[in-house]
Design a protein around this motif. Structure first.
Motif, PDB file in Angstrom:
ATOM      1  N   HIS A  66     -18.516   2.335 -10.551  1.00  0.00           N
ATOM      2  CA  HIS A  66     -19.426   1.234 -10.233  1.00  0.00           C
ATOM      3  C   HIS A  66     -18.717  -0.091 -10.448  1.00  0.00           C
ATOM      4  O   HIS A  66     -17.975  -0.249 -11.408  1.00  0.00           O
ATOM      5  CB  HIS A  66     -20.656   1.289 -11.135  1.00  0.00           C
ATOM      6  CG  HIS A  66     -21.546   0.090 -10.976  1.00  0.00           C
ATOM      7  ND1 HIS A  66     -22.462  -0.003  -9.975  1.00  0.00           N
ATOM      8  CD2 HIS A  66     -21.611  -1.073 -11.667  1.00  0.00           C
ATOM      9  CE1 HIS A  66     -23.080  -1.167 -10.067  1.00  0.00           C
ATOM     10  NE2 HIS A  66     -22.576  -1.834 -11.081  1.00  0.00           N
ATOM     11  N   GLY A  67     -18.935  -1.005  -9.540  1.00  0.00           N
ATOM     12  CA  GLY A  67     -18.346  -2.316  -9.741  1.00  0.00           C
ATOM     13  C   GLY A  67     -19.302  -3.387  -9.300  1.00  0.00           C
ATOM     14  O   GLY A  67     -19.966  -3.246  -8.276  1.00  0.00           O
ATOM     15  N   SER A  68     -19.382  -4.452 -10.105  1.00  0.00           N
ATOM     16  CA  SER A  68     -20.171  -5.589  -9.660  1.00  0.00           C
ATOM     17  C   SER A  68     -19.387  -6.264  -8.554  1.00  0.00           C
ATOM     18  O   SER A  68     -18.162  -6.267  -8.579  1.00  0.00           O
ATOM     19  CB  SER A  68     -20.429  -6.539 -10.813  1.00  0.00           C
ATOM     20  OG  SER A  68     -21.314  -5.939 -11.723  1.00  0.00           O
ATOM     21  N   GLY A  69     -20.085  -6.822  -7.612  1.00  0.00           N
ATOM     22  CA  GLY A  69     -19.531  -7.395  -6.391  1.00  0.00           C
ATOM     23  C   GLY A  69     -18.130  -7.969  -6.537  1.00  0.00           C
ATOM     24  O   GLY A  69     -17.757  -8.512  -7.565  1.00  0.00           O
ATOM     25  N   ALA A  70     -17.372  -7.880  -5.486  1.00  0.00           N
ATOM     26  CA  ALA A  70     -15.964  -8.245  -5.536  1.00  0.00           C
ATOM     27  C   ALA A  70     -15.779  -9.685  -5.983  1.00  0.00           C
ATOM     28  O   ALA A  70     -16.542 -10.561  -5.586  1.00  0.00           O
ATOM     29  CB  ALA A  70     -15.343  -8.026  -4.160  1.00  0.00           C
ATOM     30  N   LYS A  72     -16.325 -11.188  -8.667  1.00  0.00           N
ATOM     31  CA  LYS A  72     -17.320 -11.827  -9.516  1.00  0.00           C
ATOM     32  C   LYS A  72     -16.887 -11.857 -10.979  1.00  0.00           C
ATOM     33  O   LYS A  72     -17.223 -12.780 -11.705  1.00  0.00           O
ATOM     34  CB  LYS A  72     -18.671 -11.110  -9.374  1.00  0.00           C
ATOM     35  CG  LYS A  72     -19.406 -11.546  -8.133  1.00  0.00           C
ATOM     36  CD  LYS A  72     -20.810 -11.045  -8.135  1.00  0.00           C
ATOM     37  CE  LYS A  72     -21.765 -12.078  -8.693  1.00  0.00           C
ATOM     38  NZ  LYS A  72     -23.113 -11.523  -8.840  1.00  0.00           N
TER      39      LYS A  72
ATOM     40  N   LEU B 118     -22.503  -5.818  -1.017  1.00  0.00           N
ATOM     41  CA  LEU B 118     -23.653  -6.248  -1.824  1.00  0.00           C
ATOM     42  C   LEU B 118     -23.198  -6.583  -3.245  1.00  0.00           C
ATOM     43  O   LEU B 118     -22.148  -6.119  -3.696  1.00  0.00           O
ATOM     44  CB  LEU B 118     -24.704  -5.138  -1.832  1.00  0.00           C
ATOM     45  CG  LEU B 118     -25.322  -4.871  -0.458  1.00  0.00           C
ATOM     46  CD1 LEU B 118     -26.212  -3.657  -0.497  1.00  0.00           C
ATOM     47  CD2 LEU B 118     -26.093  -6.088   0.017  1.00  0.00           C
ATOM     48  N   PRO B 119     -23.991  -7.371  -3.942  1.00  0.00           N
ATOM     49  CA  PRO B 119     -23.581  -7.823  -5.291  1.00  0.00           C
ATOM     50  C   PRO B 119     -23.341  -6.662  -6.257  1.00  0.00           C
ATOM     51  O   PRO B 119     -22.491  -6.761  -7.132  1.00  0.00           O
ATOM     52  CB  PRO B 119     -24.762  -8.671  -5.775  1.00  0.00           C
ATOM     53  CG  PRO B 119     -25.597  -8.938  -4.596  1.00  0.00           C
ATOM     54  CD  PRO B 119     -25.266  -7.964  -3.524  1.00  0.00           C
ATOM     55  N   GLU B 120     -24.117  -5.591  -6.127  1.00  0.00           N
ATOM     56  CA  GLU B 120     -23.874  -4.425  -6.973  1.00  0.00           C
ATOM     57  C   GLU B 120     -23.590  -3.253  -6.047  1.00  0.00           C
ATOM     58  O   GLU B 120     -24.376  -2.966  -5.134  1.00  0.00           O
ATOM     59  CB  GLU B 120     -25.096  -4.125  -7.858  1.00  0.00           C
ATOM     60  CG  GLU B 120     -25.411  -5.221  -8.863  1.00  0.00           C
ATOM     61  CD  GLU B 120     -24.315  -5.402  -9.906  1.00  0.00           C
ATOM     62  OE1 GLU B 120     -23.620  -4.413 -10.224  1.00  0.00           O
ATOM     63  OE2 GLU B 120     -24.148  -6.542 -10.390  1.00  0.00           O
ATOM     64  N   TYR B 121     -22.480  -2.582  -6.296  1.00  0.00           N
ATOM     65  CA  TYR B 121     -22.070  -1.498  -5.407  1.00  0.00           C
ATOM     66  C   TYR B 121     -21.414  -0.413  -6.234  1.00  0.00           C
ATOM     67  O   TYR B 121     -20.729  -0.683  -7.225  1.00  0.00           O
ATOM     68  CB  TYR B 121     -21.101  -2.040  -4.368  1.00  0.00           C
ATOM     69  CG  TYR B 121     -20.460  -0.959  -3.526  1.00  0.00           C
ATOM     70  CD1 TYR B 121     -21.197  -0.286  -2.550  1.00  0.00           C
ATOM     71  CD2 TYR B 121     -19.127  -0.590  -3.725  1.00  0.00           C
ATOM     72  CE1 TYR B 121     -20.608   0.707  -1.792  1.00  0.00           C
ATOM     73  CE2 TYR B 121     -18.545   0.404  -2.970  1.00  0.00           C
ATOM     74  CZ  TYR B 121     -19.283   1.050  -1.999  1.00  0.00           C
ATOM     75  OH  TYR B 121     -18.712   2.046  -1.252  1.00  0.00           O
TER      76      TYR B 121
END
Lengths: 339, 526
Positions: A66-70, A72, B118-121
């Motif tokens: 899982h990764g928070s948006g690129a 960021k 999207l902000p969380e992926y």
């Protein structure tokens, strides 16, 4: 007819003094923590965190990443705190002392407030001295409670310093002996209306500090100085400060709305009108509108960030004005300062 | 700048007015505009102080008055700001409500092609030996989302790349709309109360009574559309008024209890009942409430005229000027013959004399009640039909008989004492002492509405500020080697600080579900 217990009232004053002395120690410890953090060197940042939770499958049936948006994650290699207010492993003995002594101070302080209430046979918020001492206690309590959720120890000097100022102001500027309430205040709405008002003011105190630091950090970042510079090293970046301030301001605004409503209901019972533009009502309204403006600003393009922070600060200055100036100097129906 | 034409201009103005930026600016303007009302005295609260202020500041006062700074909250500019704000609010709320109504009845939006933007992926890979088909995976995902309170719709179920679209937090917008609509309701309730209600004042001395009628009031302020039929025909009598003062040395003389013992009747035909009126505890008569607002002393006076007849007998209310109940008093005896008599002075509940020989009051209880009066004779000006306050006496046309600077000195009367006026004009006797209560009688039909709407606003506020509106999409597919690939993406609508946490929770729930299913699967078929 009940009478006041003067001996207990004197004990209460003693507890307040002891609490102030304890907070002084806490204040010094928090200050030492800020000063010390200037020189601490940190190890290079660890690689961006993969969710460790991914390896939960017993036989590796499910692989999860899982990764928070690129782009960021804004981790600066030399900073001790990231934009999610997560701190690197850093020994902060002074801050620990600050918190521990602060808790001790709060216990003594609470003893002072409670004995005052018992001495007067009523809730201990009926005049300026009591608003100040009880308010200071709630500021400290809200701060220590917030520590359970976020590492906000970088606010320690501000909060303990402010609480000290409030206790001193109570003792020097507003000393009032233990006394019974005047008829206008003899209502259960005193318990509800004033306690919630003081609680929301305590929350606004926290957001005020966050907003001031947000401005300072923004300024520092714009000036191109390294993020680590100076006493603000332990302070997280402006974005995370703004987000936390918003969440707390939202809670504070709900409580303030309730304060205003409860005050209106009480005013209806006492004076036959729920709203009459008395000076205190005017300023309660002004504060409500300023924080409402703040909440709208956060959703308006071009008004978030620095401008919203200024609104948050303005709101708090109005709270202080409403408390310290309107209560004491403005004539009105709410003249209960006891001075 | 392009030409817009009149309708274009109007549309442009309307769009400007209903924009968030304008609403915000009006809101901040409202805060600023409310402040002067706390800096200058206001007519509705205290007209006498305003008159005094204008007299004391002859240069500035009239200018402030011209800009309505003594009537801030009914002024043109303050009204303009809040009315514009409410127009802007209505213009904002209606389209949003329509939009939300549509959103409530529509399905979550289509799955974006690239969830990774999207902000969380996140991605999940499920091992090939689990026999999890993409379709099954999406159903599992839909279940997880449903359990977390999402509205869910399956997409492309028959294809190789099925997906689920989900949205939650519709209440956020609903709460927001409720809050703003309730604000309009509050304003309307205030207006209704102001138009149809009334407020009146009445002073009642112990032993006296009052029947609710317009003529019975000391002062009466009806709303613009007040209907006299709304007056409830109640009556009340003040039997006794009790005051307790604090006798602790540190807070000596503070009032700690005011209790009025009343006999009341809901209407002339109802049986009388006993009621206690206290501060914070009004007596209600079907929507009309009676409030205890003030109190004071009413010395009982007998005035005899120059012919020896009684010209005035009874209690005369005095007006307290400080917390010690040192009060001003005006006594008028228009029936005195041959000349009318008037008295102006002070009433002191507990009179003491300071080093300069000046009397002052030292206690709010009547331990040594004393009247200090000047007396006048002549035409009191009551006979020409003009309304004159009973608490004021214009002495400019009168002849003074007694006073500190007069040869006969001022009148000083202790309890039960009589003073003979000079020149055989008559006498005045201090016969006794009663207390009085100052009552406000209020009828506000908008009150209940205001309470309901503010409560609604509070609930709307709590809901909108604590709910997060989120969209989630999850898509599944099969890799060539048999593994099932799942990817998800989250999007927040509006302020949402825990979107990442939500993503982790959904991911954890799916991981746990598939691990568990697979473990059971393996145990069942060793």
């Amino acid at each position: 007819m009940t009478t006041v217990n003067e001996t207990l009232g004197q004990y209460s004053e003693l507890f307040m003094l002891l609490a102030a002395l304890t907070y002084t120690v806490s204040f010094i410890a928090f200050a030492a923590d800020l000063v010390r953090a200037r020189k601490v060197t940190t190890a290079p940042a660890e690689p961006a965190q993969e969710p460790a939770l991914a390896a939960a499958g017993t036989l590796g049936t499910v692989q999860w990443s899982h990764g928070s948006g690129a782009g960021k994650a804004n981790n600066h290699n030399d900073a001790v705190v990231d934009d999610a207010m997560g701190y690197k492993a850093l020994r902060r003995p002074a801050a620990r002392i600050g918190v521990a002594v602060g808790i001790l101070g709060l216990v003594v302080h609470a003893a002072g407030v409670v004995t005052r209430g018992i001495a007067a046979h009523r809730v201990p918020w009926g005049n300026m001295y009591e608003f100040t001492t009880t308010g200071a206690m709630l500021v400290m309590a809200v701060f220590l409670t917030a520590l359970l959720f976020r590492d906000l120890r970088f606010l320690g000097t501000f909060i303990t310093g402010l609480v000290l100022v409030m206790l001193m102001a109570g003792a020097i500027a507003f000393p009032t002996p233990v006394a019974q309430l005047i008829p206008a205040l003899q209502s259960y709405w005193l318990i509800i209306h004033v306690s919630v008002a003081v609680l929301s003011a305590a929350i606004f105190t926290l957001t005020f500090a966050l907003s001031v630091l947000q401005l300072a950090k923004t300024r520092q970042e714009k000036s191109g100085k390294p993020r680590t510079a100076g006493l603000l090293r332990l302070v997280p970046g402006p974005v995370s400060l703004e987000q936390l301030a918003y969440r707390l301001n939202a809670i504070g605004f709900i409580l303030w709305t309730f304060t205003l409503m409860a005050g209106a209901i009480w005013a209806e019972a006492a004076w036959g009108r729920y709203w009459g533009w008395d000076t205190k009502e005017v300023w309660t309204f002004v504060i409500w509108v300023v924080y409402a403006g703040y909440l709208h600003a956060r959703a308006t393009r071009g008004w978030d960030g620095t401008r919203a922070a200024w609104l948050s600060i303005t709101g708090y200055l109005c709270v202080i004005f409403n408390f310290a100036v309107v209560n004491v100097y403005f004539p009105g129906l709410h003249s209960y300062s006891g001075l | 700048m392009p030409r817009l034409g009149p309708t274009g201009m109007l549309r442009w103005a309307w769009r400007q007015l209903t924009s968030m930026k304008t609403a915000l600016q009006l809101l901040l303007l409202l805060a600023v505009a409310a402040v002067p009302g706390s800096l200058f005295p206001q007519r509705p609260a205290n007209p006498a102080v305003v008159t005094q202020y204008i007299q004391d500041n002859p240069g500035l006062g009239p200018w402030l008055d011209r800009f309505q700074l003594f009537d801030v909250y009914s002024s043109l500019w303050f009204s303009a700001i809040y009315l514009l704000l409410f127009v802007s609010l209505i213009g904002c709320v209606i389209p949003r409500a329509v939009q939300h109504w549509k959103a409530l009845r529509s399905q979550p939006p289509r799955t974006p092609r690239r969830l990774s933007r999207l902000p969380e992926y996140g991605t999940m890979t499920v091992a090939a030996d689990t026999d999890l088909t993409p379709g099954r995976a999406i159903e599992d995902a839909a279940n997880v989302l449903r359990r977390r309170g999402y509205r869910v719709q399956l997409r492309d179920t028959g294809t190789d790349l099925p997906s689920v679209a989900a949205e939650r937090g519709y209440l956020k917008e609903a709460g927001n709309l409720v809050f703003h609509t309730a604000m309009i309701g509050v304003l309307v309730s205030i207006a209704v109360g102001g138009m149809l209600g009334y407020r009146a004042q009445k002073l009642i001395i112990e032993g006296e009574g009052f029947t609710n009628a317009e003529l019975g009031y000391d002062s009466f302020f009806p709303g613009t559309n007040f209907n006299p039929g709304a007056l409830v025909p109640f009556s009340l009598t003040l039997n006794d008024f009790d005051v307790t003062f604090d006798r602790n040395p540190a807070s000596y003389g503070n009032p700690i209890d005011f209790t009025a013992d009343m006999t009341v009747q809901d209407s002339p035909s109802d049986t009388p009942r006993q009621e206690t009126l206290r501060v914070n505890e009004p007596i209600g008569f079907g929507g009309t409430n009676v409030y205890l607002i003030g109190n004071g002393y009413a010395p009982e006076i007998t005035v005899r005229d120059g012919e020896g007849n009684i010209a005035l007998q009874g209690p005369v209310a005095s007006l307290p000027t400080d917390a010690t109940y040192n009060s001003t008093i005006v006594i008028k005896a228009p029936d005195a013959r041959p000349d009318q008599l008037g008295f102006v002075g002070f009433f002191l509940p507990t009179a003491m004399v300071d080093e300069d020989g000046v009397a002052f009051g030292s206690d709010p209880d009547p331990y040594n009640p004393q009247l200090n009066l000047n007396s006048y004779t002549g035409d009191l000006g009551l006979d020409d039909g003009n309304a004159v306050s009973v608490y004021q006496l214009d002495t400019t046309e009168l002849t003074q008989l007694n006073g500190r600077d007069m040869p006969d000195g001022g009148i000083v009367l202790g309890a039960y004492q009589t003073y003979e006026l000079p020149d055989g004009k008559g006498s005045i006797t201090f016969e006794g002492l009663k207390r009085y209560v100052a009552l406000d009688i209020v009828y506000d039909p908008g009150k209940a509405g205001a309470l309901v709407f503010t409560t609604l606003a509070l609930f709307g506020l709590i809901i909108t500020l604590t709910t997060a509106r989120r969209r989630v999409w999850i898509r599944a597919g099969q890799h060539e080697d048999g593994r099932t690939m799942v990817e998800y993406g989250l999007l927040a609508r509006g302020e949402d600080h825990s979107l990442a946490k939500e993503a982790i929770r959904i991911g954890s729930a799916l991981t746990a579900h598939w691990n568990k299913a697979n473990d059971q699967n393996r145990q069942a078929t060793p």
